[in-house]
Design a protein around this motif. Structure first.
Motif, PDB file in Angstrom:
ATOM      1  N   LYS A 158      38.587 -39.435 -31.354  1.00  0.00           N
ATOM      2  CA  LYS A 158      37.225 -39.733 -30.900  1.00  0.00           C
ATOM      3  C   LYS A 158      36.503 -40.623 -31.910  1.00  0.00           C
ATOM      4  N   GLN A 159      36.641 -40.299 -33.206  1.00  0.00           N
ATOM      5  CA  GLN A 159      35.990 -41.107 -34.246  1.00  0.00           C
ATOM      6  C   GLN A 159      36.576 -42.520 -34.272  1.00  0.00           C
ATOM      7  N   LEU A 160      37.890 -42.600 -34.161  1.00  0.00           N
ATOM      8  CA  LEU A 160      38.546 -43.906 -34.182  1.00  0.00           C
ATOM      9  C   LEU A 160      38.157 -44.736 -32.956  1.00  0.00           C
ATOM     10  N   PHE A 161      38.008 -44.076 -31.832  1.00  0.00           N
ATOM     11  CA  PHE A 161      37.660 -44.788 -30.601  1.00  0.00           C
ATOM     12  C   PHE A 161      36.227 -45.328 -30.664  1.00  0.00           C
ATOM     13  N   LEU A 162      35.313 -44.563 -31.255  1.00  0.00           N
ATOM     14  CA  LEU A 162      33.928 -45.052 -31.435  1.00  0.00           C
ATOM     15  C   LEU A 162      33.895 -46.272 -32.333  1.00  0.00           C
ATOM     16  N   LYS A 163      34.700 -46.249 -33.387  1.00  0.00           N
ATOM     17  CA  LYS A 163      34.784 -47.383 -34.303  1.00  0.00           C
ATOM     18  C   LYS A 163      35.328 -48.616 -33.586  1.00  0.00           C
ATOM     19  N   ALA A 164      36.339 -48.410 -32.748  1.00  0.00           N
ATOM     20  CA  ALA A 164      36.904 -49.523 -31.981  1.00  0.00           C
ATOM     21  C   ALA A 164      35.882 -50.080 -31.001  1.00  0.00           C
ATOM     22  N   GLN A 165      35.085 -49.225 -30.381  1.00  0.00           N
ATOM     23  CA  GLN A 165      34.064 -49.681 -29.432  1.00  0.00           C
ATOM     24  C   GLN A 165      33.019 -50.562 -30.121  1.00  0.00           C
ATOM     25  N   LYS A 166      32.597 -50.166 -31.331  1.00  0.00           N
ATOM     26  CA  LYS A 166      31.621 -50.974 -32.079  1.00  0.00           C
ATOM     27  C   LYS A 166      32.199 -52.344 -32.424  1.00  0.00           C
ATOM     28  N   THR A 167      33.471 -52.358 -32.840  1.00  0.00           N
ATOM     29  CA  THR A 167      34.118 -53.633 -33.196  1.00  0.00           C
ATOM     30  C   THR A 167      34.217 -54.542 -31.975  1.00  0.00           C
ATOM     31  N   VAL A 168      34.567 -53.982 -30.852  1.00  0.00           N
ATOM     32  CA  VAL A 168      34.678 -54.773 -29.620  1.00  0.00           C
ATOM     33  C   VAL A 168      33.313 -55.308 -29.212  1.00  0.00           C
ATOM     34  N   HIS A 169      32.270 -54.496 -29.373  1.00  0.00           N
ATOM     35  CA  HIS A 169      30.914 -54.946 -29.032  1.00  0.00           C
ATOM     36  C   HIS A 169      30.515 -56.154 -29.882  1.00  0.00           C
ATOM     37  N   LYS A 170      30.836 -56.113 -31.179  1.00  0.00           N
ATOM     38  CA  LYS A 170      30.539 -57.254 -32.059  1.00  0.00           C
ATOM     39  C   LYS A 170      31.348 -58.485 -31.652  1.00  0.00           C
ATOM     40  N   LEU A 171      32.608 -58.265 -31.293  1.00  0.00           N
ATOM     41  CA  LEU A 171      33.457 -59.378 -30.856  1.00  0.00           C
ATOM     42  C   LEU A 171      32.876 -60.085 -29.637  1.00  0.00           C
ATOM     43  N   PHE A 172      32.413 -59.316 -28.692  1.00  0.00           N
ATOM     44  CA  PHE A 172      31.810 -59.907 -27.501  1.00  0.00           C
ATOM     45  C   PHE A 172      30.555 -60.710 -27.862  1.00  0.00           C
TER      46      PHE A 172
END
Length: 561
Positions: A158-172
């Motif tokens: 869950k923690q890793l997935f939240l971190k991935a979501q933030k990174t993807v949001h910045k990428l977009f």
């Protein structure tokens, strides 16, 4: 004041150490620009041009004009720099960060599979029967250590997935004006159903050093290399109904035993079917329907069942005064003379004669006792009711008023009989006031005794039907196996056989809302069992029938005590 990032103009003076001075401009990755310093001291007419030039220099590297509109800012690229809005270095850094998250994700899953808790859980799983996902899940919930290890994995994911979501949001955000979109690969979340299937794959698709993927729906494996099989032999499925009760110890792929109502056949459980009841009791005759109908019409003696005539009120071929009810019966006394036979009635025939010009009309009531016992254990024959046959009268060519009274049951209404009770009473037939209809008067005892209404006699009475094989000892042997089975499974076989006999006997009940319990009469009078034994047998059959697949029990009306 902000820290110098070595981009943009520094003012009008020279500085020896750029890291220790205040900057005029600074650029953030999201193009959020803060200005402080020189533009404040410039004349008002130069401030706007200065800020515009400074922002274009910092944010767009002089490759385009910096524009802000509707709470959004971007570079209006020059013709030589069409990709000035795309910060490739920052995007590449984000992509690498996302890749590292995916690698960590896979590492967490691998650590879970290699953990002591996972290995111990796999080791404890039973191998002597097939485990579906529901069974694996039940065993999972029973293992507290394995559950805690899985919860630890879930929290990390869950923690890793939240971190991935933030990174993807910045990428977009960084790549929204790029002509080429960045490569975004989010790690796949693995639910408990994934791990249930994964466990099945370890159990059943893990041969020859290859791990495949198991499909519970088709019970097959998808192997990584088609040339080498990864699937193992699947053990049998244990469960209710047609599933196995247990697998064979010498070959786990086949059933070793079956549930109630099923029999083992070539390693499979198939619905158990009772053997023919002919060894115990017969039901059918070789006569076809048309042949039987012809013989009944001809009152052929080949289908006559010879019974003993008994009556205290009258004698055959003798005239009697019919003013009072007469009782007679035909009985077979099977227990005394024909213990190895039961009897089926197809029809009944009486020849009744009246004196000339008699106004009497015979009225017959028939009761049938199926297997013996007292008169109270007989059922009334509903002549001309609910589609039941009616008496047929045929005038005979004799000087007297003689008629053949025939009741034809045939195959549709045939029934067991041991004794037939016949009650004869009479009524007076008279013409109605209009002369076109008949009126009947009764009872006769209120008529003037001096009036002679005529006499009546019965020349003969015949019961038509056939006798069938009956082996009471064989049925007693079946009953004995309810308490003392010969072999494993013989008790179920005996119950199934008795159930078939019960249903076939009760099926020959007379028409009505509920069937009569003829089977209890058979046990009571032909096998001479006590009332308590009959109740015990019926209870055992009812309990056994409830376990059988696709069966519906029925209520019966008690006939025999």
């Amino acid at each position: 004041q902000v820290t110098e990032t070595r981009t943009g103009p520094l003012g009008c003076s020279n500085y020896d150490n750029l890291d220790s001075v205040s900057s005029v401009l600074v650029q953030s990755p999201e193009n959020k620009i803060q200005l402080q310093g020189l533009q404040v001291i410039l004349p008002e007419y130069l401030q706007e041009h200065f800020v515009q030039a400074a922002l274009s220099y910092i944010a767009c590297n002089s490759e385009g004009e910096f524009i802000c509109r509707d709470n959004d800012c971007w570079c209006h690229c020059g013709p030589k720099f069409p990709e000035c809005n795309c910060p490739y270095m920052d995007i590449q850094a984000m992509e690498e960060n996302l890749l590292r998250i995916s690698e960590t994700w896979n590492a967490y899953n691998s650590e879970f599979e290699e953990s002591d808790e996972f290995k111990l859980f796999m080791k404890r799983l039973p191998m002597n029967y097939f485990l579906n996902t529901s069974t694996v899940m039940h065993l999972w919930t029973m293992d507290s250590n394995f559950q805690r290890r899985y919860e630890q994995l879930e929290n990390s994911m869950k923690q890793l997935f939240l971190k991935a979501q933030k990174t993807v949001h910045k990428l977009f955000g960084l790549s929204k004006r790029c002509h080429k979109q960045p490569l975004i690969r989010m790690p796949r979340q693995r639910s408990s159903s994934y791990w249930l299937n994964r466990i099945q794959s370890f159990l059943y698709c893990n041969e020859n050093g290859l791990l495949g993927s198991f499909s519970e729906e088709t019970h097959t494996c998808t192997c990584p290399n088609d040339q080498v099989a990864c699937h193992a032999f699947l053990p049998c499925t244990v469960g209710d109904g047609s599933a196995c009760l247990s697998c064979a110890p010498d070959n786990r792929t086949r059933c070793g035993s079956c549930n109630t109502g099923y029999m083992l056949s070539q390693g499979l459980c198939k619905p158990e079917v009772a053997e023919s009841t002919e060894h115990y009791i017969g039901f059918e005759t070789d006569l076809q329907d048309l042949e039987m109908k012809y013989l009944l019409q001809k009152t052929d003696r080949r289908i006559e069942v010879h019974a003993i005539f008994i009556s205290n009120d009258m004698r055959l071929n003798s005239w009697f005064d019919p003013s009072w009810r007469k009782r007679m019966l035909l009985t077979l006394k099977s227990n005394k003379y024909k213990s190895s036979l039961v009897h089926m009635m197809l029809g009944l025939s009486l020849q009744i004669c009246l004196t000339k010009n008699s106004t009497l009309e015979p009225v017959l009531a028939v009761y049938v006792n199926p297997f013996g016992g007292s008169h109270s254990e007989s059922w009334f024959m509903p002549v001309n009711e609910n589609n039941f046959p009616d008496w047929e009268r045929t005038k005979l060519d004799l000087p007297l008023q003689c008629y053949n009274w025939t009741l034809t049951l045939g195959n549709k209404w045939k029934t067991f009989f041991e004794t037939v009770h016949i009650y004869l009473r009479s009524r007076i037939k008279s013409n109605g006031p209009n002369g076109n209809e008949s009126i009947y008067y009764e009872p006769l005892e209120f008529i003037d005794p001096s009036r002679n209404l005529g006499y009546m006699k019965i020349n003969n009475i015949q019961v038509f039907g056939y006798s069938m094989h009956f082996d009471p000892e064989a049925i007693r042997d079946l009953i004995l196996q309810l308490d003392y089975p010969y072999t494993q499974g013989s008790q179920d076989s005996a119950l199934l056989q008795l159930l078939e006999i019960r249903d076939r006997v009760n099926k020959l009940s007379p028409p009505g809302q509920r069937r009569l319990d003829l089977f209890s009469c058979l046990l009571r009078h032909r096998l001479k069992l006590s009332t308590s034994e009959v109740v015990r047998i019926q209870s055992a059959l009812q309990a056994f029938n409830a376990k059988l697949p696709n069966t519906v029990d029925y209520d019966t009306t008690k006939l025999c005590s």
